[in-house]
Design an enzyme around this catalytic site. Structure first.
Site, mmCIF file in Angstrom:
data_model
loop_
_atom_site.group_PDB
_atom_site.id
_atom_site.type_symbol
_atom_site.label_atom_id
_atom_site.label_comp_id
_atom_site.label_asym_id
_atom_site.label_seq_id
_atom_site.Cartn_x
_atom_site.Cartn_y
_atom_site.Cartn_z
ATOM 1 N N GLY A 198 -9.171 -48.984 36.182
ATOM 2 C CA GLY A 198 -9.160 -47.725 35.444
ATOM 3 C C GLY A 198 -8.163 -47.786 34.304
ATOM 4 O O GLY A 198 -7.501 -48.793 34.079
ATOM 5 N N GLY A 199 -8.051 -46.689 33.580
ATOM 6 C CA GLY A 199 -7.210 -46.646 32.392
ATOM 7 C C GLY A 199 -5.750 -46.964 32.627
ATOM 8 O O GLY A 199 -5.193 -47.840 31.996
ATOM 9 N N GLU A 200 -5.110 -46.247 33.530
ATOM 10 C CA GLU A 200 -3.681 -46.427 33.774
ATOM 11 C C GLU A 200 -3.395 -46.858 35.205
ATOM 12 O O GLU A 200 -2.267 -46.732 35.669
ATOM 13 C CB GLU A 200 -2.945 -45.120 33.482
ATOM 14 C CG GLU A 200 -3.059 -44.670 32.046
ATOM 15 C CD GLU A 200 -2.396 -43.328 31.811
ATOM 16 O OE1 GLU A 200 -2.082 -42.628 32.797
ATOM 17 O OE2 GLU A 200 -2.198 -42.981 30.655
ATOM 18 N N GLU A 201 -4.389 -47.327 35.902
ATOM 19 C CA GLU A 201 -4.213 -47.687 37.308
ATOM 20 C C GLU A 201 -4.383 -49.174 37.520
ATOM 21 O O GLU A 201 -5.175 -49.830 36.856
ATOM 22 C CB GLU A 201 -5.209 -46.923 38.185
ATOM 23 C CG GLU A 201 -4.981 -45.428 38.175
ATOM 24 C CD GLU A 201 -5.966 -44.678 39.047
ATOM 25 O OE1 GLU A 201 -6.823 -45.319 39.697
ATOM 26 O OE2 GLU A 201 -5.898 -43.449 39.072
ATOM 27 N N PHE A 202 -3.606 -49.687 38.457
ATOM 28 C CA PHE A 202 -3.671 -51.091 38.837
ATOM 29 C C PHE A 202 -3.759 -51.182 40.352
ATOM 30 O O PHE A 202 -3.215 -50.339 41.064
ATOM 31 C CB PHE A 202 -2.419 -51.847 38.372
ATOM 32 C CG PHE A 202 -2.303 -51.941 36.882
ATOM 33 C CD1 PHE A 202 -2.779 -53.064 36.217
ATOM 34 C CD2 PHE A 202 -1.743 -50.918 36.146
ATOM 35 C CE1 PHE A 202 -2.681 -53.151 34.841
ATOM 36 C CE2 PHE A 202 -1.646 -50.997 34.773
ATOM 37 C CZ PHE A 202 -2.115 -52.122 34.120
#
Length: 88
Positions: free
Chosen positions: A5-9
């Protein structure tokens, strides 16, 4: 470590119980908090981490959802913390 996702790891740890996962996540959170950005010393980086221990035979998408729920619990509790799925 993979971007999810955009800001997830996602950080996938092999053969770790939830206590070990929590300890690793806390160390990671503290290291990230120590990052200094040259010319922007007033900016402080924080991270909210959701921790979950995969159950053998569990659907991987369900496991990821549980980690995601834990991450949102960490954000709701004030950010810059580690939250374990199922602990309120």
């Amino acid at each position: 470590v993979i971007r999810y996702g955009g800001e997830e790891f996602l950080v996938i740890l092999y053969r770790c119980d939830i206590n070990h996962i929590y300890n690793i996540a806390e160390r990671l959170r503290k290291k990230i908090k120590q990052i200094k950005i040259p010319k922007y010393e007033s900016i402080h980086i924080t991270v909210s981490i959701g921790a979950y221990s995969y159950e053998s035979g569990e659907d991987i998408d369900d496991a990821i959802k549980k980690a995601d729920i834990a991450m949102y619990q960490a954000k709701k509790a004030g950010k810059d913390r580690v939250s374990i799925y199922g602990n309120q």
